[in-house]
Design a protein around this motif. Structure first.
Motif, PDB file in Angstrom:
ATOM      1  N   VAL A   6     144.983  77.769  85.490  1.00  8.27           N
ATOM      2  CA  VAL A   6     143.814  77.712  84.609  1.00  8.27           C
ATOM      3  C   VAL A   6     144.121  76.887  83.366  1.00  8.27           C
ATOM      4  O   VAL A   6     143.322  76.042  82.934  1.00  8.27           O
ATOM      5  CB  VAL A   6     143.361  79.144  84.228  1.00  8.27           C
ATOM      6  N   ARG A   7     145.317  77.113  82.788  1.00  8.63           N
ATOM      7  CA  ARG A   7     145.708  76.358  81.593  1.00  8.63           C
ATOM      8  C   ARG A   7     145.650  74.846  81.866  1.00  8.63           C
ATOM      9  O   ARG A   7     145.099  74.065  81.075  1.00  8.63           O
ATOM     10  CB  ARG A   7     147.136  76.740  81.191  1.00  8.63           C
ATOM     11  N   ILE A   8     146.192  74.439  83.012  1.00 14.20           N
ATOM     12  CA  ILE A   8     146.262  73.007  83.313  1.00 14.20           C
ATOM     13  C   ILE A   8     144.875  72.436  83.608  1.00 14.20           C
ATOM     14  O   ILE A   8     144.513  71.347  83.160  1.00 14.20           O
ATOM     15  CB  ILE A   8     147.243  72.769  84.487  1.00 14.20           C
ATOM     16  N   TRP A   9     144.076  73.214  84.327  1.00 19.65           N
ATOM     17  CA  TRP A   9     142.703  72.801  84.614  1.00 19.65           C
ATOM     18  C   TRP A   9     141.970  72.519  83.296  1.00 19.65           C
ATOM     19  O   TRP A   9     141.333  71.477  83.128  1.00 19.65           O
ATOM     20  CB  TRP A   9     142.027  73.925  85.404  1.00 19.65           C
ATOM     21  N   ILE A  10     142.121  73.447  82.326  1.00 23.03           N
ATOM     22  CA  ILE A  10     141.431  73.284  81.046  1.00 23.03           C
ATOM     23  C   ILE A  10     142.024  72.127  80.245  1.00 23.03           C
ATOM     24  O   ILE A  10     141.306  71.255  79.747  1.00 23.03           O
ATOM     25  CB  ILE A  10     141.520  74.592  80.218  1.00 23.03           C
ATOM     26  N   MET A  11     143.368  72.077  80.145  1.00 26.01           N
ATOM     27  CA  MET A  11     144.014  71.061  79.304  1.00 26.01           C
ATOM     28  C   MET A  11     143.796  69.650  79.819  1.00 26.01           C
ATOM     29  O   MET A  11     143.606  68.722  79.042  1.00 26.01           O
ATOM     30  CB  MET A  11     145.524  71.333  79.207  1.00 26.01           C
ATOM     31  N   TYR A  12     143.884  69.482  81.156  1.00 24.83           N
ATOM     32  CA  TYR A  12     143.779  68.136  81.708  1.00 24.83           C
ATOM     33  C   TYR A  12     142.415  67.869  82.320  1.00 24.83           C
ATOM     34  O   TYR A  12     142.162  66.769  82.784  1.00 24.83           O
ATOM     35  CB  TYR A  12     144.885  67.896  82.755  1.00 24.83           C
ATOM     36  N   GLY A  13     141.567  68.900  82.354  1.00 30.98           N
ATOM     37  CA  GLY A  13     140.226  68.712  82.920  1.00 30.98           C
ATOM     38  C   GLY A  13     140.240  68.308  84.375  1.00 30.98           C
ATOM     39  O   GLY A  13     139.309  67.674  84.867  1.00 30.98           O
ATOM     40  N   ASP A  14     141.320  68.631  85.088  1.00 32.77           N
ATOM     41  CA  ASP A  14     141.415  68.213  86.482  1.00 32.77           C
ATOM     42  C   ASP A  14     141.665  69.450  87.349  1.00 32.77           C
ATOM     43  O   ASP A  14     142.772  69.977  87.395  1.00 32.77           O
ATOM     44  CB  ASP A  14     142.558  67.195  86.633  1.00 32.77           C
ATOM     45  N   PHE A  15     140.632  69.894  88.045  1.00 31.50           N
ATOM     46  CA  PHE A  15     140.733  71.113  88.844  1.00 31.50           C
ATOM     47  C   PHE A  15     141.806  71.004  89.920  1.00 31.50           C
ATOM     48  O   PHE A  15     142.580  71.923  90.168  1.00 31.50           O
ATOM     49  CB  PHE A  15     139.373  71.430  89.477  1.00 31.50           C
ATOM     50  N   MET A  16     141.875  69.842  90.570  1.00 32.97           N
ATOM     51  CA  MET A  16     142.808  69.671  91.684  1.00 32.97           C
ATOM     52  C   MET A  16     144.263  69.788  91.234  1.00 32.97           C
ATOM     53  O   MET A  16     145.101  70.365  91.917  1.00 32.97           O
ATOM     54  CB  MET A  16     142.586  68.313  92.365  1.00 32.97           C
ATOM     55  N   ILE A  17     144.587  69.239  90.064  1.00 34.75           N
ATOM     56  CA  ILE A  17     145.958  69.359  89.545  1.00 34.75           C
ATOM     57  C   ILE A  17     146.262  70.833  89.276  1.00 34.75           C
ATOM     58  O   ILE A  17     147.351  71.330  89.580  1.00 34.75           O
ATOM     59  CB  ILE A  17     146.134  68.528  88.256  1.00 34.75           C
ATOM     60  N   GLY A  18     145.268  71.528  88.734  1.00 34.83           N
ATOM     61  CA  GLY A  18     145.441  72.962  88.492  1.00 34.83           C
ATOM     62  C   GLY A  18     145.773  73.698  89.777  1.00 34.83           C
ATOM     63  O   GLY A  18     146.696  74.512  89.831  1.00 34.83           O
ATOM     64  N   VAL A  19     145.025  73.393  90.848  1.00 33.38           N
ATOM     65  CA  VAL A  19     145.266  74.033  92.146  1.00 33.38           C
ATOM     66  C   VAL A  19     146.657  73.678  92.667  1.00 33.38           C
ATOM     67  O   VAL A  19     147.405  74.546  93.134  1.00 33.38           O
ATOM     68  CB  VAL A  19     144.178  73.616  93.168  1.00 33.38           C
ATOM     69  N   LEU A  20     147.011  72.398  92.556  1.00 28.54           N
ATOM     70  CA  LEU A  20     148.325  71.951  93.024  1.00 28.54           C
ATOM     71  C   LEU A  20     149.444  72.762  92.354  1.00 28.54           C
ATOM     72  O   LEU A  20     150.342  73.292  93.023  1.00 28.54           O
ATOM     73  CB  LEU A  20     148.504  70.454  92.711  1.00 28.54           C
ATOM     74  N   ILE A  21     149.372  72.888  91.026  1.00 25.80           N
ATOM     75  CA  ILE A  21     150.424  73.609  90.293  1.00 25.80           C
ATOM     76  C   ILE A  21     150.414  75.090  90.663  1.00 25.80           C
ATOM     77  O   ILE A  21     151.464  75.711  90.870  1.00 25.80           O
ATOM     78  CB  ILE A  21     150.234  73.423  88.774  1.00 25.80           C
ATOM     79  N   ALA A  22     149.208  75.665  90.763  1.00 28.43           N
ATOM     80  CA  ALA A  22     149.110  77.093  91.082  1.00 28.43           C
ATOM     81  C   ALA A  22     149.728  77.386  92.449  1.00 28.43           C
ATOM     82  O   ALA A  22     150.549  78.301  92.594  1.00 28.43           O
ATOM     83  CB  ALA A  22     147.648  77.536  91.041  1.00 28.43           C
ATOM     84  N   VAL A  23     149.364  76.577  93.448  1.00 30.65           N
ATOM     85  CA  VAL A  23     149.889  76.810  94.798  1.00 30.65           C
ATOM     86  C   VAL A  23     151.405  76.602  94.818  1.00 30.65           C
ATOM     87  O   VAL A  23     152.151  77.403  95.399  1.00 30.65           O
ATOM     88  CB  VAL A  23     149.198  75.867  95.814  1.00 30.65           C
ATOM     89  N   THR A  24     151.866  75.543  94.151  1.00 23.97           N
ATOM     90  CA  THR A  24     153.306  75.290  94.113  1.00 23.97           C
ATOM     91  C   THR A  24     154.043  76.454  93.452  1.00 23.97           C
ATOM     92  O   THR A  24     155.085  76.900  93.924  1.00 23.97           O
ATOM     93  CB  THR A  24     153.613  73.997  93.345  1.00 23.97           C
ATOM     94  N   LEU A  25     153.492  76.957  92.326  1.00 25.68           N
ATOM     95  CA  LEU A  25     154.136  78.065  91.625  1.00 25.68           C
ATOM     96  C   LEU A  25     154.268  79.288  92.514  1.00 25.68           C
ATOM     97  O   LEU A  25     155.316  79.919  92.588  1.00 25.68           O
ATOM     98  CB  LEU A  25     153.336  78.436  90.371  1.00 25.68           C
ATOM     99  N   LEU A  26     153.170  79.634  93.192  1.00 23.00           N
ATOM    100  CA  LEU A  26     153.205  80.807  94.063  1.00 23.00           C
ATOM    101  C   LEU A  26     154.288  80.638  95.128  1.00 23.00           C
ATOM    102  O   LEU A  26     155.116  81.533  95.342  1.00 23.00           O
ATOM    103  CB  LEU A  26     151.827  81.011  94.717  1.00 23.00           C
ATOM    104  N   ALA A  27     154.308  79.455  95.757  1.00 25.00           N
ATOM    105  CA  ALA A  27     155.336  79.206  96.779  1.00 25.00           C
ATOM    106  C   ALA A  27     156.729  79.253  96.162  1.00 25.00           C
ATOM    107  O   ALA A  27     157.659  79.836  96.729  1.00 25.00           O
ATOM    108  CB  ALA A  27     155.085  77.848  97.440  1.00 25.00           C
TER     109      ALA A  27
END
Lengths: 450, 450
Positions: free
Chosen positions: B373-394
């Protein structure tokens, strides 16, 4: 005996209603084993067994049980049962157990206890959680200096049952601690020698407000069986015994391990802690560290132009970050452990910094040469080799200085150095290393500028 | 008393040649304090002081001195002096000291010792370094089962001086251990009761070949003052006392701290270890880890095209690597500590993996959501947010599984789990996390492909 066997044996006897045999068996067993077996049983069986045991055995087992198993028992106990168990127990154990219980229960229990027990418990409960007062017991044997060995042995025979130890005895005068006599001295002396002749009047004692970890270290340093605890006027108020001290040292080492791995310390064993509680202990520091690591990311972003022009630079980032982190951890671990064992104090900071600086130079030069040469050969680029070598040397020095200064500084302001644990130092070192790396890179390769 | 004061006092008395006063003072002091003070003095003063002390005091101090200070003294000693000191010492201490000395000195010393001492020392020296045999002492008090309390007290009076403890006594028959009597039992019993009536015949003992850390844990678990050590035929060969056990626990915890921070453990304190030796203890693992971290670099190089097209990806690398490393360390620390305390065993691996997996899911989801969520808001890019979230969980799940399985697996094949320490797990986790990160990135952003 294996615990599983013991559990089976107990359960079979319970089912066969062989209550007399059970009672005899529980008297023979080591309390630690019996407690472990009872933890494996369900709470109804545990309660039944508890009611079957002799009162003093039951009280002892109660103190040995884990927090969870004990909590389940307490819920089933009547107030009278709980009070009886606490009355039979060693006072320091009783105080530890009361500390875990809800205030309303504590109040009811204290109201039902004898005045003497209540006074002692109240005093113990009021000492700060990490003080010598919180782990001491007021149950020790006091002798007068004019007593003979025969008289002293009589006192031991009379009071020994209710004393935490009979192996170290304290000679007092109006509660003032005059000297220490060991049971060994008594056993080796003639029957008419007096305590004044036998006692060691050069007494080592600790203050009731001293930190319990320091007290445990002292006791272990001197190889004592018990350490006397005095108040600010030199009056003897209790003793800390070697088993309690060892428990403190194990507990504190475990806390340091957990803090240094970025966790909130847990009082229970790994399996006794629930999945949810494990997660709760681990998430806060991970969040803090994850968010602070984004600063390192921002520094990287700043050098986007540099690594866009020369992407190879990126591939050295993990190696530089990991090496910096490991070097910092080596130093901080030595500091944190040294302080826990009382070998290093914040006032030693200059000596430590000078020593770590020299170590860092030695370590840094070796790592720089090995990796610089490797990279020069592998990539056939001398300048990249130099860049990595110089960055490594700087990284090792910076990491080791941060790693030694931060824990000592934190201790100086009165915080636990293990709190500013290794992972935090890693994060800080990462940011420094990345900055140094790209600063040098941009200087060396003018093509990267702008 | 502060150690500095004591050093001054000793030095003043030495200069004033007040040898009688010195002798009296040294008899009154705690051996631990006196030894620490003597370590601060130069070797000539130390030697003079040593020669002035009463023989038994000198022998005791000798055992308390640090390795370095003791080594300097030994060089100055005549063989006769050294042998005399060792004869007076507790046998287990003497064996420990002999182990540090060059073989030629050991031979000469043993040749000069009495036959009885020589036999005992030889036996102690032959036990493996980490066994119960290496820390036990053969100096304990043996009683016969038909002895009365009065007779037993006589034995204690006669042999107590040369026994490591008089607080736990062993009832034997032709060396076979029948039962244990405590001095407390003797002191509280009537004079005509026999050992057979008083003794606890449900004896807890350890084998002479058992690991010393396990023995120390056992002793502490039962709250004993001493633990009997038997050979494979159940013959009593020695005892391990609580102070030796506590030293083992402190030493082993310190070793684990050092190994987990990628260092070779050092026997000496921080300041007593030279700069050169510190460097030597730290360099080997740093080199291994530095070189293995280059694999992570190679993986990165493989994705050069991806981060050349989207340089922002690089800035998340430190955060992902650090978080993965921290998660892995949390799990591995809990395993290594749990195994050291005997709470977790390699056979628990499935229970552990299942527990860590559930913890990892909880932790991973929280970290993923917060940072996504932080990255989505800071960079305004939903896909990057998803990428980081999925990577973090893994990353969290992978890190925790590696962190718990590796130490347990290593223990299973008989190695020290702390050797495959946190930094090694960090390196492994880094490589996995980078691979997962770019694999997902390339899948999500087809523009990055090739």
């Amino acid at each position: 005996m294996e615990i599983e066997e013991l559990v089976q044996q107990l359960q079979q006897l319970l089912e066969a209603k062989e209550y007399r045999k059970l009672r005899e068996l529980t008297e023979d067993m080591q309390p630690a084993d019996l407690a472990e077996a009872m933890e494996e049983m369900d709470v109804q069986q545990r309660l039944l067994l508890f009611r079957l045991m002799k009162k003093d055995v039951a009280a002892e087992i109660f103190a040995w049980l884990g927090q969870e198993a004990r909590g389940e028992l307490i819920e089933k106990f009547s107030d009278t049962e709980l009070t009886a168990a606490l009355e039979e127990m060693a006072l320091d154990d009783a105080a530890d157990i009361l500390e875990e219980m809800p205030a309303s229960v504590v109040k009811r229990v204290l109201a039902k206890s004898s005045k003497k027990t209540r006074d002692s418990l109240n005093r113990l409960l009021n000492y700060p959680a990490d003080s010598a007062g919180s782990i001491m017991t007021p149950e020790y044997i006091r002798l007068r200096k004019d007593m003979t060995v025969t008289q002293a042995l009589d006192v031991i025979r009379r009071e020994g049952e209710n004393s935490e130890t009979v192996y170290t005895l304290y000679v007092t005068e109006r509660n003032k601690l005059l000297g220490v006599v060991s049971a060994r001295d008594l056993l080796l002396a003639g029957p008419d020698q007096t305590m004044e002749e036998l006692m060691d009047d050069n007494v080592i004692s600790v203050q009731v407000t001293d930190d319990k970890e320091e007290v445990a270290n002292e006791l272990n340093r001197y190889g004592f069986i018990a350490m006397p605890v005095v108040d600010s006027e030199g009056m003897l108020v209790g003793i800390v015994t070697v088993d309690d001290a060892t428990d403190v040292l194990i507990e504190e080492a475990t806390e340091d391990f957990e803090r240094m791995a970025a966790m909130q310390p847990s009082e229970d064993s790994y399996f006794a802690t629930s999945v949810f509680k494990h997660a709760r202990n681990r998430i806060p520091w991970l969040l803090v560290l994850m968010l602070s690591a984004t600063f390192t990311g921002m520094i990287l972003t700043h050098y986007e132009a540099a690594f866009a022009a020369m992407p190879l630079l990126v591939s050295f980032i993990p190696m530089l970050m990991d090496t910096g982190g490991n070097c910092g951890n080596q130093s901080s671990t030595l500091m944190i452990r040294g302080m826990a064992l009382g070998e290093i104090e914040p006032k030693d900071i200059l000596r430590v910094v000078w020593k770590e600086f020299r170590v860092a130079l030695l370590v840094g030069v070796v790592l720089a040469v090995v990796n610089g040469v490797r990279i020069w050969i592998m990539y056939g680029d001398f300048m990249i080799g130099v860049l990595i070598a110089v960055t490594l040397l700087a990284a090792v020095v910076i990491a080791k200085l941060i790693g030694c200064m931060l824990p000592l500084g934190v201790q100086k302001v009165g915080l636990d150095p293990a709190l500013i644990a290794s992972p935090f130092i890693t994060t800080l070192v990462d940011a420094c290393v990345i900055t140094v790396y790209f600063t040098i890179a941009v200087q060396m390769f003018s093509a990267l500028q702008g």
